[in-house]
Design a protein around this motif. Structure first.
Motif, PDB file in Angstrom:
ATOM      1  N   GLN A  79       3.453  -1.056   5.380  1.00  0.00           N
ATOM      2  CA  GLN A  79       2.642  -2.084   4.796  1.00  0.00           C
ATOM      3  C   GLN A  79       1.145  -1.567   4.868  1.00  0.00           C
ATOM      4  O   GLN A  79       0.236  -1.893   4.079  1.00  0.00           O
ATOM      5  CB  GLN A  79       2.887  -3.406   5.165  1.00  0.00           C
ATOM      6  CG  GLN A  79       4.206  -4.120   4.595  1.00  0.00           C
ATOM      7  CD  GLN A  79       4.651  -5.246   5.275  1.00  0.00           C
ATOM      8  OE1 GLN A  79       4.158  -5.560   6.604  1.00  0.00           O
ATOM      9  NE2 GLN A  79       5.492  -6.153   4.601  1.00  0.00           N
ATOM     10  N   GLU A 121       0.309   1.152   2.774  1.00  0.00           N
ATOM     11  CA  GLU A 121      -0.164   0.859   1.375  1.00  0.00           C
ATOM     12  C   GLU A 121      -1.543   0.145   1.234  1.00  0.00           C
ATOM     13  O   GLU A 121      -2.126   0.581   0.197  1.00  0.00           O
ATOM     14  CB  GLU A 121       1.102  -0.430   1.068  1.00  0.00           C
ATOM     15  CG  GLU A 121       1.170  -0.730  -0.301  1.00  0.00           C
ATOM     16  CD  GLU A 121       2.161  -1.779  -0.549  1.00  0.00           C
ATOM     17  OE1 GLU A 121       1.917  -2.494  -1.720  1.00  0.00           O
ATOM     18  OE2 GLU A 121       3.274  -1.560  -0.072  1.00  0.00           O
ATOM     19  N   LEU A 122      -1.842  -0.557   2.195  1.00  0.00           N
ATOM     20  CA  LEU A 122      -3.156  -1.270   2.386  1.00  0.00           C
ATOM     21  C   LEU A 122      -4.215   0.083   2.468  1.00  0.00           C
ATOM     22  O   LEU A 122      -5.358   0.096   1.792  1.00  0.00           O
ATOM     23  CB  LEU A 122      -3.339  -2.115   3.388  1.00  0.00           C
ATOM     24  CG  LEU A 122      -2.853  -3.556   3.122  1.00  0.00           C
ATOM     25  CD1 LEU A 122      -2.930  -4.345   4.344  1.00  0.00           C
ATOM     26  CD2 LEU A 122      -3.783  -4.242   1.889  1.00  0.00           C
ATOM     27  N   HIS A 148      -4.558   1.696  -0.979  1.00  0.00           N
ATOM     28  CA  HIS A 148      -5.421   0.985  -1.874  1.00  0.00           C
ATOM     29  C   HIS A 148      -6.873   0.917  -1.609  1.00  0.00           C
ATOM     30  O   HIS A 148      -7.692   1.209  -2.383  1.00  0.00           O
ATOM     31  CB  HIS A 148      -5.066  -0.616  -1.601  1.00  0.00           C
ATOM     32  CG  HIS A 148      -5.551  -1.558  -2.513  1.00  0.00           C
ATOM     33  ND1 HIS A 148      -5.521  -1.446  -3.861  1.00  0.00           N
ATOM     34  CD2 HIS A 148      -6.560  -2.576  -2.318  1.00  0.00           C
ATOM     35  CE1 HIS A 148      -6.340  -2.412  -4.486  1.00  0.00           C
ATOM     36  NE2 HIS A 148      -7.050  -2.846  -3.394  1.00  0.00           N
ATOM     37  N   ILE A 193      -8.673  -8.968   1.368  1.00  0.00           N
ATOM     38  CA  ILE A 193      -7.716  -8.194   0.791  1.00  0.00           C
ATOM     39  C   ILE A 193      -6.384  -8.264   1.468  1.00  0.00           C
ATOM     40  O   ILE A 193      -5.266  -8.604   1.061  1.00  0.00           O
ATOM     41  CB  ILE A 193      -8.191  -6.598   0.385  1.00  0.00           C
ATOM     42  CG1 ILE A 193      -8.844  -6.551  -0.645  1.00  0.00           C
ATOM     43  CG2 ILE A 193      -6.866  -5.952   0.131  1.00  0.00           C
ATOM     44  CD1 ILE A 193      -9.565  -5.358  -0.847  1.00  0.00           C
ATOM     45  N   VAL A 194      -6.571  -8.252   3.044  1.00  0.00           N
ATOM     46  CA  VAL A 194      -5.341  -8.281   3.951  1.00  0.00           C
ATOM     47  C   VAL A 194      -4.851  -9.682   3.811  1.00  0.00           C
ATOM     48  O   VAL A 194      -3.412  -9.822   3.769  1.00  0.00           O
ATOM     49  CB  VAL A 194      -5.827  -7.908   5.256  1.00  0.00           C
ATOM     50  CG1 VAL A 194      -4.801  -8.168   6.372  1.00  0.00           C
ATOM     51  CG2 VAL A 194      -6.123  -6.286   5.400  1.00  0.00           C
ATOM     52  N   ASP A 238      -4.798 -11.762   1.329  1.00  0.00           N
ATOM     53  CA  ASP A 238      -4.535 -11.929   0.134  1.00  0.00           C
ATOM     54  C   ASP A 238      -3.029 -11.174   0.116  1.00  0.00           C
ATOM     55  O   ASP A 238      -2.053 -11.845  -0.529  1.00  0.00           O
ATOM     56  CB  ASP A 238      -5.365 -11.355  -1.208  1.00  0.00           C
ATOM     57  CG  ASP A 238      -4.863 -11.923  -2.441  1.00  0.00           C
ATOM     58  OD1 ASP A 238      -4.316 -12.631  -2.545  1.00  0.00           O
ATOM     59  OD2 ASP A 238      -4.921 -10.831  -3.266  1.00  0.00           O
ATOM     60  N   TYR A 239      -2.874 -10.091   0.548  1.00  0.00           N
ATOM     61  CA  TYR A 239      -1.615  -9.176   0.763  1.00  0.00           C
ATOM     62  C   TYR A 239      -0.515 -10.021   1.235  1.00  0.00           C
ATOM     63  O   TYR A 239       0.418 -10.025   0.719  1.00  0.00           O
ATOM     64  CB  TYR A 239      -2.124  -7.723   1.232  1.00  0.00           C
ATOM     65  CG  TYR A 239      -0.734  -6.930   1.440  1.00  0.00           C
ATOM     66  CD1 TYR A 239      -0.549  -6.072   0.268  1.00  0.00           C
ATOM     67  CD2 TYR A 239      -0.141  -6.629   2.522  1.00  0.00           C
ATOM     68  CE1 TYR A 239       0.630  -5.325   0.209  1.00  0.00           C
ATOM     69  CE2 TYR A 239       0.993  -5.936   2.479  1.00  0.00           C
ATOM     70  CZ  TYR A 239       1.420  -5.176   1.368  1.00  0.00           C
ATOM     71  OH  TYR A 239       2.458  -4.394   1.575  1.00  0.00           O
ATOM     72  N   CYS A 240      -0.871 -10.664   2.559  1.00  0.00           N
ATOM     73  CA  CYS A 240       0.013 -11.221   3.199  1.00  0.00           C
ATOM     74  C   CYS A 240       0.447 -12.656   2.468  1.00  0.00           C
ATOM     75  O   CYS A 240       1.651 -12.790   2.452  1.00  0.00           O
ATOM     76  CB  CYS A 240      -0.640 -11.666   4.391  1.00  0.00           C
ATOM     77  SG  CYS A 240      -0.720 -10.395   5.786  1.00  0.00           S
ATOM     78  N   LYS A 264       0.705 -12.884  -0.913  1.00  0.00           N
ATOM     79  CA  LYS A 264       1.586 -12.764  -1.831  1.00  0.00           C
ATOM     80  C   LYS A 264       2.792 -12.030  -1.412  1.00  0.00           C
ATOM     81  O   LYS A 264       4.073 -12.131  -2.283  1.00  0.00           O
ATOM     82  CB  LYS A 264       0.666 -11.662  -2.725  1.00  0.00           C
ATOM     83  CG  LYS A 264      -0.319 -12.132  -3.682  1.00  0.00           C
ATOM     84  CD  LYS A 264      -1.074 -11.065  -4.216  1.00  0.00           C
ATOM     85  CE  LYS A 264      -2.252 -11.800  -5.350  1.00  0.00           C
ATOM     86  NZ  LYS A 264      -2.939 -10.937  -5.967  1.00  0.00           N
ATOM     87  N   ASN A 265       2.966 -11.347  -0.251  1.00  0.00           N
ATOM     88  CA  ASN A 265       4.245 -10.965   0.103  1.00  0.00           C
ATOM     89  C   ASN A 265       4.806 -11.653   1.123  1.00  0.00           C
ATOM     90  O   ASN A 265       5.699 -11.280   1.678  1.00  0.00           O
ATOM     91  CB  ASN A 265       3.985  -9.584   0.674  1.00  0.00           C
ATOM     92  CG  ASN A 265       3.530  -8.652  -0.298  1.00  0.00           C
ATOM     93  OD1 ASN A 265       4.129  -8.513  -1.224  1.00  0.00           O
ATOM     94  ND2 ASN A 265       2.418  -7.763  -0.143  1.00  0.00           N
TER      95      ASN A 265
END
Length: 152
Positions: free
Chosen positions: A79, A82-83, A86, A105-106, A108-110, A112-113
C-alpha cells in the motif's frame, strides 16, 4: 512518539525462519515444544505462545513473525508503494505535493480502502509523524521548493 528509536535489549532476537520451522515441527508432532526450542534456537515460552495461539495480535499465517511493541504499521508495504508511485506520478505531471497534500491523500486512501487508522478524523489528515516516517521509508521522495518556470 519516538522518532529515532535505538534498541536497548536483545529481546526477540531470533530469526523468523527458525521460529517457523520450530512451529511446524511441534504442530506435526515431530518434536516437543522444549526440544524444538533447543534444536531451532528459539525461546521456549515464545514458541509455546505461538503454537497454542495465545497471541491475538497475530493471525494464524503470521504467527512466526517477530513483532515487539504495541504499535503496528497502518499501511502494508504494498500500500505504501502504491502511494509512493502515485506521488511520483503527480510530480511527473508537474503537480508537486506539499506535506499537507500528502497527509490528506493518505487519509483519503485509508478511508476509501477501509483501513483502520488513528489519524485525525476532524482534519481528515494523517499525522506529521506518519508522513515523516513515510518519507524516511521512501527515500525516492523529497520535498523541494517549487521553482518558477521561465520563458525564453
Amino acid at each position: 512518539m519516538v522518532r529515532n528509536y535505538k534498541r536497548k535489549t536483545n529481546r526477540a532476537n531470533w530469526s523468523e525462519e527458525q521460529m517457523k520451522l520450530a512451529i511446524l515441527a511441534v504442530e506435526n508432532k515431530e518434536l516437543s515444544i522444549r526440544k524444538a526450542a533447543v534444536v531451532f534456537g528459539v525461546p521456549k515460552d515464545s514458541l509455546n505462545r505461538r503454537v497454542k495461539g495465545k497471541l491475538k495480535s497475530l493471525s494464524a499465517e503470521e504467527k512466526h513473525k517477530n513483532i515487539l511493541g504495541r504499535y503496528r504499521a497502518t499501511l502494508t508495504h504494498d500500500q505504501e508503494k502504491e502511494l509512493e508511485d502515485h506521488i511520483i506520478d503527480m510530480d511527473q505531471a508537474f503537480y508537486g505535493l506539499s506535506i499537507n497534500d500528502i497527509r490528506a491523500i493518505v487519509d483519503d486512501y485509508c478511508q476509501k480502502n477501509n483501513i483502520k487508522n488513528n489519524f485525525n478524523s476532524d482534519n481528515k489528515m494523517a499525522g506529521r509523524d506518519f508522513v515523516e516516517g513515510f518519507m524516511k521509508r521512501h527515500p525516492k521522495l523529497s520535498l523541494r521548493r517549487p521553482k518558477k518556470v521561465e520563458e525564453s
